[in-house]
Design an enzyme around this catalytic site. Sequence first.
Site, PDB file in Angstrom:
ATOM      1  N   CYS A  96      12.076   5.605  32.092  1.00  0.00           N
ATOM      2  CA  CYS A  96      10.663   5.921  32.328  1.00  0.00           C
ATOM      3  C   CYS A  96      10.560   7.071  33.339  1.00  0.00           C
ATOM      4  CB  CYS A  96       9.990   4.673  32.882  1.00  0.00           C
ATOM      5  SG  CYS A  96       8.260   4.866  33.275  1.00  0.00           S
ATOM      6  N   CYS A 134       7.826  12.767  29.778  1.00  0.00           N
ATOM      7  CA  CYS A 134       7.259  11.441  29.513  1.00  0.00           C
ATOM      8  C   CYS A 134       7.925  10.905  28.250  1.00  0.00           C
ATOM      9  CB  CYS A 134       5.743  11.541  29.322  1.00  0.00           C
ATOM     10  SG  CYS A 134       4.982   9.995  28.788  1.00  0.00           S
ATOM     11  N   GLU A 156       0.581   5.850  21.199  1.00  0.00           N
ATOM     12  CA  GLU A 156       0.645   4.398  20.960  1.00  0.00           C
ATOM     13  C   GLU A 156      -0.301   3.976  19.837  1.00  0.00           C
ATOM     14  OE1 GLU A 156       0.828   1.930  24.384  1.00  0.00           O
ATOM     15  OE2 GLU A 156       2.730   2.866  24.903  1.00  0.00           O
TER      16      GLU A 156
HETATM   17  N1  DGL Z   1       7.062   5.571  30.296  1.00  0.00           N
HETATM   18  C1  DGL Z   1       6.065   6.388  30.963  1.00  0.00           C
HETATM   19  C2  DGL Z   1       6.698   7.725  31.357  1.00  0.00           C
HETATM   20  O1  DGL Z   1       7.708   8.138  30.827  1.00  0.00           O
HETATM   21  C3  DGL Z   1       4.846   6.613  30.077  1.00  0.00           C
HETATM   22  C4  DGL Z   1       4.020   5.354  29.846  1.00  0.00           C
HETATM   23  C5  DGL Z   1       3.373   4.822  31.116  1.00  0.00           C
HETATM   24  O2  DGL Z   1       2.518   5.510  31.705  1.00  0.00           O
HETATM   25  O3  DGL Z   1       3.734   3.709  31.500  1.00  0.00           O
HETATM   26  O4  DGL Z   1       6.185   8.379  32.215  1.00  0.00           O
END
Ligand code: DGL
Length: 270
Positions: free
Chosen positions: A76, A186, A153
């Site tokens: 993440c 992201c 999503e």
């Molecule tokens: N997994 C998050 C990222 O890579 C995106 C989803 C979220 O905001 O939890 O920043």
Amino acid sequence: MPEERSPVLGVFDSGFGGLTVLRALLPRIAGAHYIYLGDTARLPYGAKSQATIARYAVESARFLEDHGAEYLIIACNTATALALDEIKAAVAIPVIGVIEPLVHAAQKRHPNSEVLVLATTATVQSHAYAKLSEAQGLRAMEKECPLLVPLVEEGWIDHPVTRDVLRIYLTEALAAGRPKAVLLGCTHYPLIAPEIEAMLRELGSNAEIIDSAQATAAEVERVVARQSPATQVPATFECFATDSVDKFERLGSLFLGRAIEHVHHLDLGG
Ligand code: DGL
């Protein structure tokens, strides 16, 4: 000859998005077993405060370590940007985030140039990408794109609304410079990489798209191969989710590019 051992790797994300990183990892380290944890009950992290993100991420990291992970991949971007130090302090295993590998990949391909980082609000506001880029000799413009996670999503990939949103974000971002590369900061953005590329071209930019999934997988392969040589057996994985397992199986399959079955439910509290 030393006995070969298959490594166990924990992969953590706020939800499904980190499966794009697992997807890039699976073909790379033969014999590895991956334990993937998606904290779906508490996503999105990208709109939360540093203290909350760090608390959530540390709980997840400890769960993966307790479940036998010998390496931890923070798939993440938001958790990497805001909680990497806390996670490293909370576990005793090597921790690899997604930001450093991506910035290194960009610096290798476009040394000392200007890059554009697309990411969540929390990631952009932390300036983790800008700081690391500067340390590597890159100049990073950062653009928060909060609408992209929900659109992906929703499955709105090749969709006019997503194109309109991209046109607005990228027009605003490109008004500030002429980046050589666009860094997908992201987990969700690799799924709309062709749409991002098409919009960049429409707006007159030749910037190359670089995504964190491949860059991170290459870094993990380097670290793990050095420390525990694998057998030629295919990699395996199991998934844990903190919200609906049905939804994880359905949506997660999109991100992983293959069916996901038998997801375990996990309650990490509020
Ligand atoms: N997994 C998050 C990222 O890579 C995106 C989803 C979220 O905001 O939890 O920043």
